[in-house]
Design a protein around this motif. Structure first.
Motif, PDB file in Angstrom:
ATOM      1  N   ARG A 229     -81.130 -13.152  -3.424  1.00 32.28           N
ATOM      2  CA  ARG A 229     -80.017 -13.764  -2.694  1.00 32.28           C
ATOM      3  C   ARG A 229     -80.092 -15.270  -2.898  1.00 32.28           C
ATOM      4  NH1 ARG A 229     -78.736  -9.059  -2.336  1.00 32.28           N
ATOM      5  NH2 ARG A 229     -77.863  -8.016  -0.514  1.00 32.28           N
TER       6      ARG A 229
ATOM      7  N   ARG B  27     -82.688  -1.508   4.067  1.00 35.37           N
ATOM      8  CA  ARG B  27     -81.426  -1.180   3.403  1.00 35.37           C
ATOM      9  C   ARG B  27     -81.329  -1.763   2.000  1.00 35.37           C
ATOM     10  NH1 ARG B  27     -77.323  -2.787   1.090  1.00 35.37           N
ATOM     11  NH2 ARG B  27     -78.159  -4.892   1.216  1.00 35.37           N
ATOM     12  N   TRP B  28     -80.962  -0.939   1.070  1.00 36.51           N
ATOM     13  CA  TRP B  28     -80.624  -1.435  -0.258  1.00 36.51           C
ATOM     14  C   TRP B  28     -79.718  -0.409  -0.915  1.00 36.51           C
ATOM     15  CZ3 TRP B  28     -82.846   0.614  -5.062  1.00 36.51           C
ATOM     16  CH2 TRP B  28     -83.714   1.687  -4.862  1.00 36.51           C
ATOM     17  N   SER B  29     -79.020  -0.834  -1.966  1.00 39.53           N
ATOM     18  CA  SER B  29     -78.036   0.047  -2.591  1.00 39.53           C
ATOM     19  C   SER B  29     -78.659   0.833  -3.740  1.00 39.53           C
ATOM     20  CB  SER B  29     -76.842  -0.779  -3.076  1.00 39.53           C
ATOM     21  OG  SER B  29     -76.188  -1.365  -1.975  1.00 39.53           O
TER      22      SER B  29
ATOM     23  N   ARG C 295     -84.042  -7.626  -6.474  1.00 34.57           N
ATOM     24  CA  ARG C 295     -82.906  -7.969  -5.607  1.00 34.57           C
ATOM     25  C   ARG C 295     -83.092  -9.399  -5.129  1.00 34.57           C
ATOM     26  NH1 ARG C 295     -83.222  -5.248  -0.996  1.00 34.57           N
ATOM     27  NH2 ARG C 295     -81.052  -5.534  -0.423  1.00 34.57           N
TER      28      ARG C 295
ATOM     29  N   ARG D   3     -79.312   3.903  -6.365  1.00 35.39           N
ATOM     30  CA  ARG D   3     -78.480   4.829  -7.157  1.00 35.39           C
ATOM     31  C   ARG D   3     -79.210   6.135  -7.469  1.00 35.39           C
ATOM     32  NH1 ARG D   3     -77.304  -0.279  -8.657  1.00 35.39           N
ATOM     33  NH2 ARG D   3     -75.102  -0.860  -8.737  1.00 35.39           N
TER      34      ARG D   3
ATOM     35  N   HIS E 227     -74.797   3.640   0.223  1.00 40.42           N
ATOM     36  CA  HIS E 227     -74.388   2.683  -0.816  1.00 40.42           C
ATOM     37  C   HIS E 227     -72.853   2.567  -0.836  1.00 40.42           C
ATOM     38  CE1 HIS E 227     -75.326   1.405  -5.267  1.00 40.42           C
ATOM     39  NE2 HIS E 227     -74.186   0.869  -4.874  1.00 40.42           N
ATOM     40  N   PRO E 228     -72.328   1.365  -0.599  1.00 47.42           N
ATOM     41  CA  PRO E 228     -70.866   1.184  -0.614  1.00 47.42           C
ATOM     42  C   PRO E 228     -70.342   1.071  -2.040  1.00 47.42           C
ATOM     43  CG  PRO E 228     -71.925  -0.922  -0.168  1.00 47.42           C
ATOM     44  CD  PRO E 228     -73.032   0.087  -0.327  1.00 47.42           C
ATOM     45  N   MET E 229     -69.139   1.603  -2.261  1.00 48.88           N
ATOM     46  CA  MET E 229     -68.527   1.519  -3.599  1.00 48.88           C
ATOM     47  C   MET E 229     -67.040   1.194  -3.490  1.00 48.88           C
ATOM     48  SD  MET E 229     -70.074   4.972  -5.257  1.00 48.88           S
ATOM     49  CE  MET E 229     -70.243   5.792  -3.691  1.00 48.88           C
ATOM     50  N   ALA E 230     -66.635   0.141  -4.230  1.00 52.93           N
ATOM     51  CA  ALA E 230     -65.209  -0.140  -4.383  1.00 52.93           C
ATOM     52  C   ALA E 230     -64.694   0.515  -5.665  1.00 52.93           C
ATOM     53  CB  ALA E 230     -64.976  -1.640  -4.421  1.00 52.93           C
ATOM     54  N   GLY E 231     -65.604   1.000  -6.474  1.00 49.71           N
ATOM     55  CA  GLY E 231     -65.240   1.609  -7.759  1.00 49.71           C
ATOM     56  C   GLY E 231     -64.758   3.039  -7.593  1.00 49.71           C
TER      57      GLY E 231
ATOM     58  N   ASN F 232     -69.840   5.111 -11.351  1.00 54.66           N
ATOM     59  CA  ASN F 232     -70.409   5.539 -10.073  1.00 54.66           C
ATOM     60  C   ASN F 232     -70.791   7.020 -10.069  1.00 54.66           C
ATOM     61  OD1 ASN F 232     -70.452   3.059  -8.753  1.00 54.66           O
ATOM     62  ND2 ASN F 232     -68.310   3.228  -8.127  1.00 54.66           N
TER      63      ASN F 232
ATOM     64  N   TRP G  18     -73.534   8.343 -10.536  1.00 58.29           N
ATOM     65  CA  TRP G  18     -74.804   8.589  -9.839  1.00 58.29           C
ATOM     66  C   TRP G  18     -74.558   9.139  -8.422  1.00 58.29           C
ATOM     67  CZ3 TRP G  18     -74.675   5.954  -5.408  1.00 58.29           C
ATOM     68  CH2 TRP G  18     -73.857   4.826  -5.360  1.00 58.29           C
TER      69      TRP G  18
HETATM   70  C1  LIG Z   1     -67.282  -4.158  -1.300  1.00 55.95           C
HETATM   71  C2  LIG Z   1     -68.413  -3.628  -2.133  1.00 55.95           C
HETATM   72  C3  LIG Z   1     -68.143  -2.845  -3.244  1.00 55.95           C
HETATM   73  C4  LIG Z   1     -69.182  -2.315  -4.032  1.00 55.95           C
HETATM   74  N1  LIG Z   1     -68.884  -1.473  -5.076  1.00 55.95           N
HETATM   75  C5  LIG Z   1     -69.892  -0.879  -5.750  1.00 55.95           C
HETATM   76  C6  LIG Z   1     -69.605   0.091  -6.750  1.00 55.95           C
HETATM   77  O1  LIG Z   1     -68.449   0.451  -7.027  1.00 55.95           O
HETATM   78  N2  LIG Z   1     -70.655   0.640  -7.416  1.00 55.95           N
HETATM   79  C7  LIG Z   1     -71.951   0.306  -7.152  1.00 55.95           C
HETATM   80  O2  LIG Z   1     -72.859   0.875  -7.773  1.00 55.95           O
HETATM   81  N3  LIG Z   1     -72.255  -0.587  -6.183  1.00 55.95           N
HETATM   82  C8  LIG Z   1     -71.253  -1.196  -5.484  1.00 55.95           C
HETATM   83  N4  LIG Z   1     -71.547  -2.075  -4.468  1.00 55.95           N
HETATM   84  C9  LIG Z   1     -72.953  -2.372  -4.146  1.00 55.95           C
HETATM   85  C10 LIG Z   1     -73.352  -3.782  -4.601  1.00 55.95           C
HETATM   86  O3  LIG Z   1     -73.439  -3.820  -6.005  1.00 55.95           O
HETATM   87  C11 LIG Z   1     -74.701  -4.153  -3.931  1.00 55.95           C
HETATM   88  O4  LIG Z   1     -74.535  -4.162  -2.544  1.00 55.95           O
HETATM   89  C12 LIG Z   1     -75.177  -5.528  -4.399  1.00 55.95           C
HETATM   90  O5  LIG Z   1     -75.514  -5.481  -5.752  1.00 55.95           O
HETATM   91  C13 LIG Z   1     -76.385  -5.996  -3.607  1.00 55.95           C
HETATM   92  O6  LIG Z   1     -77.428  -5.059  -3.680  1.00 55.95           O
HETATM   93  P1  LIG Z   1     -78.087  -4.451  -2.372  1.00 55.95           P
HETATM   94  O7  LIG Z   1     -77.014  -3.704  -1.610  1.00 55.95           O
HETATM   95  O8  LIG Z   1     -79.182  -3.512  -2.865  1.00 55.95           O
HETATM   96  O9  LIG Z   1     -78.629  -5.572  -1.550  1.00 55.95           O
HETATM   97  C14 LIG Z   1     -70.528  -2.620  -3.691  1.00 55.95           C
HETATM   98  C15 LIG Z   1     -70.802  -3.418  -2.555  1.00 55.95           C
HETATM   99  C16 LIG Z   1     -69.760  -3.908  -1.784  1.00 55.95           C
HETATM  100  C17 LIG Z   1     -70.082  -4.721  -0.554  1.00 55.95           C
END
Ligand SMILES: Cc1cc2nc3c(=O)[nH]c(=O)nc-3n(C[C@H](O)[C@H](O)[C@H](O)COP(=O)(O)O)c2cc1C
Length: 192
Positions: free
Chosen positions: A171, A11-13, A169, A15, A120-124, A70, A72
């Motif tokens: 931690r 798992r990774w976020s 990445r 784009r 990929h989670p986004m709060a944006g 966001n 992407w």
């Molecule tokens: C609550 C929350 C909100 C986030 N919002 C965004 C976002 O709006 N846009 C984005 O590109 N990534 C967003 N992320 C992803 C984080 O940037 C990402 O999880 C973090 O940099 C760690 O990278 P990884 O998931 O690859 O381990 C969000 C993650 C969380 C948990």
């Protein structure tokens, strides 16, 4: 170390999503079901999800709420808007509603990963616009949009997205986040 389950390593976020990739409804259902089975505070099950696949009206409406940064995520195969309970009177219900949503999102993301997608989670995103667009009733609050997609061929990506996706990445070390009796001092359980 190094014996973490492979699903967490995978798992990774990302784009850089493939704008042509699609997801069958059966996979969407499996992914949402994993979120449904997450633990919740007192079994309250406060999480709701609004889901669309690229090309449909729901996807476009969720996409319209996303912050410009966001963009992407427009190449995702599906977008999930996640809401949880809002309760001005009951602080516990309000707080743990957010915890429950976080747990549900984690299960959703890991199930998507297990099926070979990237999530990929986004709060944006504009929460108020989401409430308006989907007529989300009082007592529910949107907190997260999660994209589900497939990785693009890196050669097709913009240099900016390529740079973001290849950034290292990291931690904090476990010794800085897992304590024993004394705050700030690593638990002796971590000693070899
Ligand atoms: C609550 C929350 C909100 C986030 N919002 C965004 C976002 O709006 N846009 C984005 O590109 N990534 C967003 N992320 C992803 C984080 O940037 C990402 O999880 C973090 O940099 C760690 O990278 P990884 O998931 O690859 O381990 C969000 C993650 C969380 C948990």
């Amino acid at each position: 170390m190094g014996c973490m389950h492979e699903i967490f390593e995978k798992r990774w976020s990302a784009r850089g999503l493939d704008p042509a990739a699609t997801i069958p409804a059966s996979d969407v259902a499996e992914i949402l079901d994993a979120a449904r089975w997450a633990p919740t505070w007192g079994g309250t099950q406060p999480v709701r999800m609004i889901v669309g696949v690229r090309g449909d009206e729901v996807f476009d409406a969720i996409a319209a709420t996303l912050a410009p940064g966001n963009d992407w995520a427009l190449s995702a195969s599906a977008l999930v808007l996640m809401t949880t309970r809002a309760d001005a009177e009951d602080e516990n219900a309000h707080t743990y509603g957010a915890v429950d949503l976080g747990l549900a999102a984690a299960q959703l993301i890991l199930q998507a990963t297990a099926l070979g997608y990237t999530a990929h989670p986004m709060a944006g995103f504009e929460s108020g616009l989401a409430v308006e667009t989907f007529e989300i009733p009082a007592g529910h609050r949107p907190l997260l949009v999660v994209s589900i997609g497939s990785l693009a061929d890196p050669a097709t990506l913009s240099p900016k997205i390529q740079a973001r996706d290849t950034k290292e990445r990291t931690r904090l070390p476990l010794t800085e986040v897992a304590f024993g009796a004394h705050w700030g001092r690593p638990t002796p359980l971590l000693e070899p």
